[in-house]
Design a protein around this motif. Structure first.
Motif, PDB file in Angstrom:
ATOM      1  N   ILE A  81       0.859  -1.271  -0.046  1.00  0.00           N
ATOM      2  CA  ILE A  81       0.159  -0.026   0.089  1.00  0.00           C
ATOM      3  C   ILE A  81       0.983   1.430   0.075  1.00  0.00           C
ATOM      4  CG2 ILE A  81      -1.652   1.697   1.400  1.00  0.00           C
ATOM      5  CD1 ILE A  81      -3.112  -1.158   2.230  1.00  0.00           C
ATOM      6  N   GLN A  82       1.901   1.185   0.694  1.00  0.00           N
ATOM      7  CA  GLN A  82       2.814   2.371   0.818  1.00  0.00           C
ATOM      8  C   GLN A  82       3.640   2.641  -0.463  1.00  0.00           C
ATOM      9  OE1 GLN A  82       3.229   4.653   3.249  1.00  0.00           O
ATOM     10  NE2 GLN A  82       1.565   3.566   4.490  1.00  0.00           N
ATOM     11  N   GLU A  83       3.799   1.516  -1.052  1.00  0.00           N
ATOM     12  CA  GLU A  83       4.570   1.596  -2.470  1.00  0.00           C
ATOM     13  C   GLU A  83       3.843   2.219  -3.635  1.00  0.00           C
ATOM     14  OE1 GLU A  83       7.726   0.972  -5.004  1.00  0.00           O
ATOM     15  OE2 GLU A  83       7.870   0.896  -3.086  1.00  0.00           O
ATOM     16  N   SER A  84       2.608   1.912  -3.460  1.00  0.00           N
ATOM     17  CA  SER A  84       1.522   2.090  -4.421  1.00  0.00           C
ATOM     18  C   SER A  84       1.205   3.595  -4.245  1.00  0.00           C
ATOM     19  CB  SER A  84       0.250   1.507  -4.285  1.00  0.00           C
ATOM     20  OG  SER A  84      -0.768   2.064  -4.911  1.00  0.00           O
ATOM     21  N   ALA A  85       1.142   4.234  -2.920  1.00  0.00           N
ATOM     22  CA  ALA A  85       0.769   5.423  -2.673  1.00  0.00           C
ATOM     23  C   ALA A  85       2.004   6.413  -3.105  1.00  0.00           C
ATOM     24  CB  ALA A  85       0.243   5.742  -1.197  1.00  0.00           C
ATOM     25  N   LYS A  86       3.126   5.762  -2.642  1.00  0.00           N
ATOM     26  CA  LYS A  86       4.435   6.491  -2.809  1.00  0.00           C
ATOM     27  C   LYS A  86       4.627   6.928  -4.398  1.00  0.00           C
ATOM     28  CE  LYS A  86       9.382   6.361  -2.214  1.00  0.00           C
ATOM     29  NZ  LYS A  86      10.429   5.465  -1.654  1.00  0.00           N
ATOM     30  N   ASN A  87       4.569   5.772  -5.082  1.00  0.00           N
ATOM     31  CA  ASN A  87       4.804   5.926  -6.670  1.00  0.00           C
ATOM     32  C   ASN A  87       3.509   6.114  -7.514  1.00  0.00           C
ATOM     33  OD1 ASN A  87       7.644   5.258  -6.567  1.00  0.00           O
ATOM     34  ND2 ASN A  87       6.956   3.247  -5.937  1.00  0.00           N
ATOM     35  N   LEU A  88       2.311   6.235  -6.777  1.00  0.00           N
ATOM     36  CA  LEU A  88       1.018   6.474  -7.492  1.00  0.00           C
ATOM     37  C   LEU A  88       0.789   5.301  -8.603  1.00  0.00           C
ATOM     38  CD1 LEU A  88       1.234  10.376  -8.050  1.00  0.00           C
ATOM     39  CD2 LEU A  88       0.128   9.087  -6.195  1.00  0.00           C
ATOM     40  N   ILE A  89       1.244   4.395  -8.340  1.00  0.00           N
ATOM     41  CA  ILE A  89       0.792   3.205  -9.118  1.00  0.00           C
ATOM     42  C   ILE A  89      -0.229   2.219  -8.774  1.00  0.00           C
ATOM     43  CG2 ILE A  89       3.271   2.999 -10.126  1.00  0.00           C
ATOM     44  CD1 ILE A  89       3.448   0.605  -7.980  1.00  0.00           C
ATOM     45  N   PRO A  90      -1.160   1.505  -9.590  1.00  0.00           N
ATOM     46  CA  PRO A  90      -2.383   0.848  -9.034  1.00  0.00           C
ATOM     47  C   PRO A  90      -1.782  -0.311  -8.034  1.00  0.00           C
ATOM     48  CG  PRO A  90      -2.397   1.071 -11.550  1.00  0.00           C
ATOM     49  CD  PRO A  90      -1.137   1.576 -10.937  1.00  0.00           C
ATOM     50  N   TRP A  91      -2.730  -0.337  -7.019  1.00  0.00           N
ATOM     51  CA  TRP A  91      -2.437  -1.355  -5.902  1.00  0.00           C
ATOM     52  C   TRP A  91      -3.041  -2.750  -6.469  1.00  0.00           C
ATOM     53  CZ3 TRP A  91      -5.286  -4.016  -2.289  1.00  0.00           C
ATOM     54  CH2 TRP A  91      -4.780  -4.868  -1.261  1.00  0.00           C
ATOM     55  N   GLN A  92      -2.117  -3.858  -6.128  1.00  0.00           N
ATOM     56  CA  GLN A  92      -2.415  -5.123  -6.245  1.00  0.00           C
ATOM     57  C   GLN A  92      -1.507  -6.114  -5.489  1.00  0.00           C
ATOM     58  OE1 GLN A  92      -2.393  -6.507 -10.212  1.00  0.00           O
ATOM     59  NE2 GLN A  92      -2.448  -8.651  -9.977  1.00  0.00           N
ATOM     60  N   TYR A  93      -2.070  -6.885  -4.773  1.00  0.00           N
ATOM     61  CA  TYR A  93      -1.397  -7.744  -3.913  1.00  0.00           C
ATOM     62  C   TYR A  93      -2.403  -8.866  -3.245  1.00  0.00           C
ATOM     63  CZ  TYR A  93       1.998  -8.883  -0.078  1.00  0.00           C
ATOM     64  OH  TYR A  93       3.095  -9.425   0.682  1.00  0.00           O
ATOM     65  N   GLU A  94      -1.611 -10.157  -3.358  1.00  0.00           N
ATOM     66  CA  GLU A  94      -2.558 -11.317  -2.872  1.00  0.00           C
ATOM     67  C   GLU A  94      -2.170 -11.453  -1.416  1.00  0.00           C
ATOM     68  OE1 GLU A  94      -2.686 -14.670  -5.492  1.00  0.00           O
ATOM     69  OE2 GLU A  94      -2.558 -13.636  -7.296  1.00  0.00           O
ATOM     70  N   TYR A  95      -3.328 -12.034  -0.708  1.00  0.00           N
ATOM     71  CA  TYR A  95      -2.885 -12.173   0.569  1.00  0.00           C
ATOM     72  C   TYR A  95      -4.057 -12.942   1.094  1.00  0.00           C
ATOM     73  CZ  TYR A  95      -6.271  -8.052   1.107  1.00  0.00           C
ATOM     74  OH  TYR A  95      -7.334  -7.193   1.120  1.00  0.00           O
ATOM     75  N   ARG A  96      -4.044 -13.356   2.283  1.00  0.00           N
ATOM     76  CA  ARG A  96      -5.196 -14.216   3.041  1.00  0.00           C
ATOM     77  C   ARG A  96      -5.891 -13.390   3.986  1.00  0.00           C
ATOM     78  NH1 ARG A  96      -0.858 -18.470   5.122  1.00  0.00           N
ATOM     79  NH2 ARG A  96       0.244 -16.337   5.091  1.00  0.00           N
ATOM     80  N   VAL A  97      -7.376 -13.800   4.116  1.00  0.00           N
ATOM     81  CA  VAL A  97      -8.337 -13.402   5.095  1.00  0.00           C
ATOM     82  C   VAL A  97      -8.357 -14.301   6.278  1.00  0.00           C
ATOM     83  CG1 VAL A  97     -10.406 -12.212   5.321  1.00  0.00           C
ATOM     84  CG2 VAL A  97      -9.104 -11.835   3.435  1.00  0.00           C
ATOM     85  N   ILE A  98      -8.648 -13.737   7.401  1.00  0.00           N
ATOM     86  CA  ILE A  98      -9.036 -14.735   8.416  1.00  0.00           C
ATOM     87  C   ILE A  98     -10.263 -14.492   8.942  1.00  0.00           C
ATOM     88  CG2 ILE A  98      -8.645 -15.771  10.811  1.00  0.00           C
ATOM     89  CD1 ILE A  98      -5.608 -15.460  10.236  1.00  0.00           C
TER      90      ILE A  98
END
Length: 105
Positions: A81-98
């Motif tokens: 999220i920080q990388e996306s905000a810093k570089n103004l790029i679309p956010w994409q990341y796969e993760y698990r939800v509990i």
């Protein structure tokens, strides 16, 4: 806001909700504040399928979303999220939800 503008806004929202109901996942607007807090001013109904939350649950406070992220994935999510905000790029990341019953999705 004039009545006409309000009507146009409501029509646009209905159209967005109709379109998003046909998509996998959910559509959202994410807002990250300088103090690290966040919220989701808009979230489609698909949020229920993924996080088991209602849109109103996260409209002013995004912490319920982050509370459901698998602990092993949380640092990566936050860094992306920080990388996306810093570089103004679309956010994409796969993760698990509990979920509350300890099921992982």
């Amino acid at each position: 806001m004039t009545v006409l503008n309000q009507e146009h806004l409501e029509q646009a929202l209905k159209l967005l909700e109709k379109a998003s109901s046909r998509l996998p996942g959910f559509i959202y607007t994410f807002r990250l504040y300088a103090d690290g807090t966040s919220c989701f001013p808009y979230a489609s109904d698909g949020i229920q399928d993924i996080y088991r939350l209602n849109a109103a649950d996260v409209r002013t406070d995004g912490s319920k979303i982050f509370a459901g992220i698998h602990p092993d994935d949380l640092a990566g999510v936050n860094a992306s999220i920080q990388e996306s905000a810093k570089n103004l790029i679309p956010w994409q990341y796969e993760y698990r939800v509990i979920y509350e019953n300890d099921q992982t999705h």
